[in-house]
Motif scaffolding. Structure first.
Motif, PDB file in Angstrom:
ATOM      1  N   ARG A 183       0.930  -1.090  -0.230  1.00 21.63           N
ATOM      2  CA  ARG A 183       0.007  -0.249  -0.016  1.00 21.63           C
ATOM      3  C   ARG A 183       1.008   1.210   0.040  1.00 21.63           C
ATOM      4  NH1 ARG A 183      -4.855  -0.503   3.153  1.00 21.63           N
ATOM      5  NH2 ARG A 183      -4.979   1.681   3.089  1.00 21.63           N
ATOM      6  N   ILE A 184       0.356   2.337  -0.400  1.00 18.53           N
ATOM      7  CA  ILE A 184       1.297   3.523  -0.636  1.00 18.53           C
ATOM      8  C   ILE A 184       1.197   4.200   0.802  1.00 18.53           C
ATOM      9  CG2 ILE A 184      -1.031   5.062  -1.137  1.00 18.53           C
ATOM     10  CD1 ILE A 184       0.998   6.692  -2.846  1.00 18.53           C
ATOM     11  N   ALA A 185       2.567   4.708   1.141  1.00 17.28           N
ATOM     12  CA  ALA A 185       2.795   5.369   2.091  1.00 17.28           C
ATOM     13  C   ALA A 185       1.950   6.554   2.553  1.00 17.28           C
ATOM     14  CB  ALA A 185       4.126   5.569   2.427  1.00 17.28           C
ATOM     15  N   SER A 186       1.618   7.001   3.520  1.00 16.03           N
ATOM     16  CA  SER A 186       0.680   8.088   3.704  1.00 16.03           C
ATOM     17  C   SER A 186       1.400   9.161   3.367  1.00 16.03           C
ATOM     18  CB  SER A 186      -0.165   7.938   5.156  1.00 16.03           C
ATOM     19  OG  SER A 186       0.269   9.016   5.863  1.00 16.03           O
ATOM     20  N   GLU A 187       2.731   9.367   3.713  1.00 14.11           N
ATOM     21  CA  GLU A 187       3.363  10.536   3.149  1.00 14.11           C
ATOM     22  C   GLU A 187       3.363  10.913   1.831  1.00 14.11           C
ATOM     23  OE1 GLU A 187       3.511  13.233   5.388  1.00 14.11           O
ATOM     24  OE2 GLU A 187       2.741  11.942   6.706  1.00 14.11           O
ATOM     25  N   ALA A 188       3.767   9.668   1.177  1.00 12.37           N
ATOM     26  CA  ALA A 188       3.631   9.709  -0.311  1.00 12.37           C
ATOM     27  C   ALA A 188       2.470  10.159  -0.724  1.00 12.37           C
ATOM     28  CB  ALA A 188       4.162   8.291  -0.807  1.00 12.37           C
ATOM     29  N   MET A 189       1.321   9.600  -0.268  1.00 11.99           N
ATOM     30  CA  MET A 189      -0.056   9.973  -0.783  1.00 11.99           C
ATOM     31  C   MET A 189      -0.247  11.548  -0.696  1.00 11.99           C
ATOM     32  SD  MET A 189      -2.617   8.187  -2.004  1.00 11.99           S
ATOM     33  CE  MET A 189      -2.747   9.362  -3.174  1.00 11.99           C
ATOM     34  N   ARG A 190       0.214  11.864   0.508  1.00 11.78           N
ATOM     35  CA  ARG A 190      -0.022  13.486   0.950  1.00 11.78           C
ATOM     36  C   ARG A 190       0.689  14.156  -0.437  1.00 11.78           C
ATOM     37  NH1 ARG A 190      -2.223  13.475   5.805  1.00 11.78           N
ATOM     38  NH2 ARG A 190      -1.431  11.683   7.256  1.00 11.78           N
ATOM     39  N   GLU A 191       1.741  13.897  -0.804  1.00 13.30           N
ATOM     40  CA  GLU A 191       2.483  14.629  -1.900  1.00 13.30           C
ATOM     41  C   GLU A 191       1.921  14.401  -3.119  1.00 13.30           C
ATOM     42  OE1 GLU A 191       6.680  14.253  -2.212  1.00 13.30           O
ATOM     43  OE2 GLU A 191       6.939  14.314   0.129  1.00 13.30           O
ATOM     44  N   GLN A 192       1.319  13.329  -3.554  1.00 14.19           N
ATOM     45  CA  GLN A 192       0.575  13.067  -4.633  1.00 14.19           C
ATOM     46  C   GLN A 192      -0.655  13.894  -4.827  1.00 14.19           C
ATOM     47  OE1 GLN A 192       0.568   8.888  -5.563  1.00 14.19           O
ATOM     48  NE2 GLN A 192       2.695   8.688  -5.852  1.00 14.19           N
ATOM     49  N   LEU A 193      -1.320  14.240  -3.720  1.00 10.60           N
ATOM     50  CA  LEU A 193      -2.499  14.865  -3.646  1.00 10.60           C
ATOM     51  C   LEU A 193      -2.505  16.320  -4.070  1.00 10.60           C
ATOM     52  CD1 LEU A 193      -4.571  13.008  -0.669  1.00 10.60           C
ATOM     53  CD2 LEU A 193      -4.802  12.821  -3.314  1.00 10.60           C
ATOM     54  N   GLU A 194      -1.177  16.901  -3.942  1.00  8.99           N
ATOM     55  CA  GLU A 194      -0.971  18.193  -3.988  1.00  8.99           C
ATOM     56  C   GLU A 194      -1.926  19.101  -5.034  1.00  8.99           C
ATOM     57  OE1 GLU A 194       3.037  19.198  -3.552  1.00  8.99           O
ATOM     58  OE2 GLU A 194       3.089  18.872  -1.420  1.00  8.99           O
ATOM     59  N   VAL A 195      -1.612  18.530  -6.212  1.00  7.72           N
ATOM     60  CA  VAL A 195      -2.534  19.246  -7.536  1.00  7.72           C
ATOM     61  C   VAL A 195      -3.105  17.952  -8.411  1.00  7.72           C
ATOM     62  CG1 VAL A 195      -2.540  20.593  -9.144  1.00  7.72           C
ATOM     63  CG2 VAL A 195      -0.937  21.050  -7.352  1.00  7.72           C
ATOM     64  N   ILE A 227      -9.781  12.335  12.008  1.00 13.01           N
ATOM     65  CA  ILE A 227      -9.331  11.872  10.508  1.00 13.01           C
ATOM     66  C   ILE A 227      -7.789  12.266  10.260  1.00 13.01           C
ATOM     67  CG2 ILE A 227      -9.955  11.774   8.388  1.00 13.01           C
ATOM     68  CD1 ILE A 227     -11.937  10.580  10.045  1.00 13.01           C
ATOM     69  N   ALA A 228      -7.015  11.275  10.119  1.00 13.90           N
ATOM     70  CA  ALA A 228      -5.494  11.634  10.146  1.00 13.90           C
ATOM     71  C   ALA A 228      -4.997  11.444   8.810  1.00 13.90           C
ATOM     72  CB  ALA A 228      -4.602  11.055  11.272  1.00 13.90           C
ATOM     73  N   ILE A 229      -5.983  10.400   7.854  1.00 11.50           N
ATOM     74  CA  ILE A 229      -5.346  10.073   6.562  1.00 11.50           C
ATOM     75  C   ILE A 229      -5.113  11.523   5.768  1.00 11.50           C
ATOM     76  CG2 ILE A 229      -6.153   7.719   7.068  1.00 11.50           C
ATOM     77  CD1 ILE A 229      -8.030   7.871   4.548  1.00 11.50           C
ATOM     78  N   PRO A 230      -4.690  11.021   4.565  1.00 12.25           N
ATOM     79  CA  PRO A 230      -4.678  12.062   3.565  1.00 12.25           C
ATOM     80  C   PRO A 230      -5.814  12.604   3.333  1.00 12.25           C
ATOM     81  CG  PRO A 230      -2.889  10.403   3.184  1.00 12.25           C
ATOM     82  CD  PRO A 230      -3.679   9.775   4.298  1.00 12.25           C
ATOM     83  N   LEU A 231      -6.006  14.022   2.925  1.00 20.16           N
ATOM     84  CA  LEU A 231      -7.393  14.574   2.530  1.00 20.16           C
ATOM     85  C   LEU A 231      -7.129  15.381   1.477  1.00 20.16           C
ATOM     86  CD1 LEU A 231      -9.130  15.841   5.684  1.00 20.16           C
ATOM     87  CD2 LEU A 231      -9.696  13.743   4.672  1.00 20.16           C
ATOM     88  N   VAL A 232      -8.002  15.464   0.578  1.00 14.26           N
ATOM     89  CA  VAL A 232      -8.019  16.317  -0.772  1.00 14.26           C
ATOM     90  C   VAL A 232      -9.244  16.867  -0.800  1.00 14.26           C
ATOM     91  CG1 VAL A 232      -8.553  14.593  -2.507  1.00 14.26           C
ATOM     92  CG2 VAL A 232      -7.268  16.716  -3.104  1.00 14.26           C
TER      93      VAL A 232
END
Ligand code: TZP
Ligand code: MG
Length: 222
Positions: free
Chosen positions: A3-15, A166-171
């Motif tokens: 599974r994707i790491a949450s920090e990588a997910m946060r970066e991918q969600l930027e735009v 809710i701590a997981i990546p949010l967009v």
């Protein structure tokens, strides 16, 4: 694959750019290529709404756009259509509340990225429990790009979700422009997802660049 790491997910969600053929006044492939040149970080194929392609035509467009993403290292997410995501070996799937049980989708897609739309705390908690990698929250501002959009809630909904753990990546999604990115990032979003701000812009590349700059500036200030 894990599974994707949450920090990588946060970066991918930027735009996070979302579109399908109905959002595009010129060829979708051109708009996507320009958006990538401008700095989008993630792409979702959302072939939906009146006039949307179906069947073979939908599949062919998805394949073409996936290929462009692959050439540039941009993850390719499919909206709603789990079977299409699996047929294409896409990087992930995004589902709404009406698109079935997120747990079942997680089982079907294994470690691929799973995004779930949520409009309130209860839906967000359920998405986390089902194994979502990120949650899409919106509409934050009024939008013309979704026919059945709920009422805009403002950035306060993101703040509320964060306050309740809710701590997981949010967009954030819905009516986002470079001018209001600051508010949603300050409220706790990891990034912004847009359709019209890029797809309808005179220059998708310039629009994507402005959004990326706004996200980076806001994250620095956060
Ligand atoms: N879900 C909530 S609002 C929305 C979706 C798919 C549409 C966002 O489009 P725009 O043009 O960025 O407001
Ligand atoms: Mg859906």
């Amino acid at each position: 694959m894990a599974r994707i790491a949450s920090e990588a997910m946060r970066e991918q969600l930027e735009v996070y750019f979302i579109m399908g053929s109905v959002n595009c006044a010129k060829p979708p492939a051109e708009i996507l290529a320009e958006a990538i040149a401008g700095g989008i970080t993630l792409f979702q194929f959302r072939e939906k709404g009146s006039g949307a392609l179906v069947g073979e035509q939908k599949y062919e467009l998805a394949k073409q756009l996936q290929h462009i993403c692959q050439e540039h290292g941009i993850p390719f997410i499919v909206n709603d259509d789990v079977e299409l995501a699996l047929a294409l070996d896409a990087d992930g799937v995004h589902i709404g509340q009406e698109d079935g049980d997120a747990r079942i989708v997680r089982e079907k897609i294994g470690d691929k990225i799973l995004g779930v739309s949520a409009h309130n705390l209860q839906e967000a908690l359920a998405a986390v429990a089902a194994g979502a990698d990120y949650i899409g929250v919106g509409p934050i501002y009024p939008t013309k790009s979704k026919e059945d959009a709920k009422k805009a809630q403002g950035p306060g909904i993101i703040r509320l979700l964060r306050r309740h753990g809710i701590a997981i990546p949010l967009v954030a999604i819905g009516g986002i422009t470079a001018g209001n990115v600051g508010e949603v990032i300050a409220a706790g979003a990891d990034g912004v997802s847009v359709i019209s701000a890029i797809a309808s812009a005179p220059s998708p590349a310039v629009a994507a660049r402005q959004l990326a700059q706004a996200v980076h500036l806001s994250k620095k200030g956060a």
